[in-house]
Design a protein around this motif. Structure first.
Motif, PDB file in Angstrom:
ATOM      1  N   GLN A  34       0.878  -1.169   0.000  1.00  0.00           N
ATOM      2  CA  GLN A  34       0.000   0.000   0.000  1.00  0.00           C
ATOM      3  C   GLN A  34       0.914   1.216   0.000  1.00  0.00           C
ATOM      4  OE1 GLN A  34      -2.186  -0.810   3.605  1.00  0.00           O
ATOM      5  NE2 GLN A  34      -4.004  -1.404   2.443  1.00  0.00           N
ATOM      6  N   ALA A  92      -4.329  -2.197  -2.472  1.00  0.00           N
ATOM      7  CA  ALA A  92      -3.110  -2.990  -2.660  1.00  0.00           C
ATOM      8  C   ALA A  92      -2.606  -2.792  -4.086  1.00  0.00           C
ATOM      9  CB  ALA A  92      -3.392  -4.464  -2.411  1.00  0.00           C
ATOM     10  N   GLU A 102      -6.160  -6.625   0.262  1.00  0.00           N
ATOM     11  CA  GLU A 102      -6.414  -5.451   1.098  1.00  0.00           C
ATOM     12  C   GLU A 102      -6.749  -4.237   0.226  1.00  0.00           C
ATOM     13  OE1 GLU A 102      -3.794  -4.650   4.468  1.00  0.00           O
ATOM     14  OE2 GLU A 102      -2.937  -6.662   4.177  1.00  0.00           O
ATOM     15  N   CYS A 131       1.516  -5.543   2.135  1.00  0.00           N
ATOM     16  CA  CYS A 131       0.159  -5.976   2.478  1.00  0.00           C
ATOM     17  C   CYS A 131      -0.218  -7.201   1.663  1.00  0.00           C
ATOM     18  CB  CYS A 131      -0.833  -4.837   2.235  1.00  0.00           C
ATOM     19  SG  CYS A 131      -1.084  -4.415   0.499  1.00  0.00           S
ATOM     20  N   ASN A 132      -1.375  -7.748   1.955  1.00  0.00           N
ATOM     21  CA  ASN A 132      -1.930  -8.846   1.162  1.00  0.00           C
ATOM     22  C   ASN A 132      -2.585  -8.267  -0.084  1.00  0.00           C
ATOM     23  OD1 ASN A 132      -1.238 -10.861   3.053  1.00  0.00           O
ATOM     24  ND2 ASN A 132      -3.032 -10.338   4.279  1.00  0.00           N
TER      25      ASN A 132
END
Length: 113
Positions: free
Chosen positions: A20, A42, A39, A35-36
């Motif tokens: 992010q 992202a 999310e 981050c994943n």
């Protein structure tokens, strides 16, 4: 404008596939937070360590436009360098954009043409 991140930044962040991009306009801070992929906001970032052989360059107009607002007296014809600070505990790379310096390493296309 191309935004480049050194291999050291990628190593510090542990080659995240997604990040992010965070901005604090008031304090002129830009940050990168791993981050994943699912999310909010992202963005695809790095390849795995074995495949990322050099620095990472991003050409994203929205990111460029936002970062240019954080650099005091930004001039699109110049190249800038900003040294990041890594928060190891939270795995976030922070850039104080008020410390951006004009880079003499490369000339702009306007200077070459």
């Amino acid at each position: 404008m191309v935004i480049s991140f050194s291999k050291k930044v990628l190593e510090d962040l542990n080659y995240p596939a997604n990040v992010q991009f965070c901005m604090d306009v008031k304090n002129r801070v830009f940050a990168i937070r791993p981050c994943n992929g699912n999310e909010a906001r992202a963005a695809v970032f790095s390849k795995p360590k074995s495949e990322q052989v050099s620095m990472l360059s991003i050409t994203n107009k929205n990111l460029k436009d936002t970062i240019s607002l954080l650099i005091p007296d930004f001039d699109d014809s110049l190249k800038y360098t900003v040294v990041g600070e890594f928060d190891m505990e939270n795995r976030i790379m922070y850039y104080d954009m008020s410390t951006a310096e004009v880079s003499s390493m490369r000339t702009s296309r306007k200077d070459v043409e």
